[in-house]
Write a protein that holds these residues in place. Structure first.
Motif, short mmCIF file in Angstrom:
data_model
loop_
_atom_site.label_atom_id
_atom_site.label_comp_id
_atom_site.label_asym_id
_atom_site.label_seq_id
_atom_site.Cartn_x
_atom_site.Cartn_y
_atom_site.Cartn_z
N VAL A 175 -35.01 -27.79 -25.15
CA VAL A 175 -36.03 -27.14 -25.77
C VAL A 175 -36.28 -26.14 -25.02
CG1 VAL A 175 -36.95 -29.19 -27.13
CG2 VAL A 175 -37.80 -28.92 -24.80
N SER A 176 -37.08 -25.15 -25.65
CA SER A 176 -37.47 -23.87 -25.01
C SER A 176 -39.10 -24.01 -24.83
CB SER A 176 -37.20 -22.51 -25.80
OG SER A 176 -37.81 -22.50 -27.02
N VAL A 189 -40.69 -23.46 -18.85
CA VAL A 189 -40.83 -24.90 -19.35
C VAL A 189 -41.28 -25.94 -18.38
CG1 VAL A 189 -39.55 -26.64 -20.31
CG2 VAL A 189 -39.07 -24.24 -21.09
N ARG A 190 -40.89 -25.61 -17.04
CA ARG A 190 -41.44 -26.59 -16.02
C ARG A 190 -42.92 -26.37 -15.62
NH1 ARG A 190 -39.82 -25.23 -11.16
NH2 ARG A 190 -38.62 -23.37 -11.57
N ALA A 191 -43.38 -25.00 -15.80
CA ALA A 191 -45.01 -24.94 -15.71
C ALA A 191 -45.58 -25.45 -16.87
CB ALA A 191 -45.08 -23.28 -15.59
N PHE A 192 -45.09 -25.09 -18.09
CA PHE A 192 -45.78 -25.92 -19.25
C PHE A 192 -45.85 -27.53 -18.98
CE2 PHE A 192 -45.78 -28.22 -23.23
CZ PHE A 192 -46.55 -27.23 -24.19
N CYS A 193 -44.65 -28.08 -18.61
CA CYS A 193 -44.78 -29.67 -18.43
C CYS A 193 -45.81 -29.94 -17.16
CB CYS A 193 -43.39 -29.99 -17.77
SG CYS A 193 -42.25 -29.85 -19.30
N ALA A 194 -45.83 -29.28 -16.22
CA ALA A 194 -46.71 -29.54 -15.13
C ALA A 194 -48.07 -29.34 -15.54
CB ALA A 194 -46.42 -28.43 -13.76
N VAL A 239 -43.03 -35.29 -17.55
CA VAL A 239 -42.11 -35.10 -16.54
C VAL A 239 -40.94 -34.19 -16.91
CG1 VAL A 239 -40.37 -36.56 -15.25
CG2 VAL A 239 -42.59 -37.38 -15.57
N TYR A 240 -40.46 -33.35 -15.89
CA TYR A 240 -39.35 -32.23 -16.44
C TYR A 240 -38.25 -32.90 -15.93
CZ TYR A 240 -36.35 -28.28 -16.75
OH TYR A 240 -35.22 -27.64 -17.08
#
Length: 136
Positions: free
Chosen positions: A39-40, A72-77, A82-83
């Protein structure tokens, strides 16, 4: 795991229906955690806008040349998701051969794959590997 949205261009009605069905399966006790893959940031933002339950994890192929999926990692954090990064080695052969990685391996006695996986952990990724080699 919802493997990629039905449409490469956004979170679709079909995705929303599939996700809702997956939530029902989880609520019925047939699974514990739900995640999305491939996913983006746009997909995740659209998913959130619909009011859909956030995934427990996002699993994406991660490329160094485009910032290791930073947005995407920032959105998850920000949301406690969990990324999980996959293909960290096969998608990034240039990283494995980079002189800096070589200097780190010489200093630490770690393998090149171990250095990449430790980097992934340091930036908030749970690295996934399909290897059967215990040294990686």
């Amino acid at each position: 795991m919802l493997h990629g949205p039905a449409s490469g261009h956004g979170w679709s009605e079909d995705d929303a229906k599939t996700w809702a069905a997956m939530v029902k399966e989880r609520d019925a006790g047939r699974t514990r955690l739900l995640g999305v893959s491939n996913v983006s940031l746009r997909h995740l933002e659209q998913m959130a806008t619909t009011g859909a339950e956030a995934p427990a994890f996002v699993q994406n192929r991660c490329f160094a040349r485009v910032g290791w999926d930073r947005a995407v990692r920032a959105f998850c954090a920000e949301r406690g998701i969990v990324y999980q990064g996959f293909s960290l080695l096969t998608a990034n052969p240039e990283v494995l051969q980079h002189p800096l990685v070589g200097r780190i391996t010489a200093r630490t006695k770690a393998t090149r794959p171990q250095v990449v996986f430790r980097f992934a952990q340091a930036v908030g990724m749970l690295p996934l590997t399909g290897t059967s080699d215990p040294s990686t």
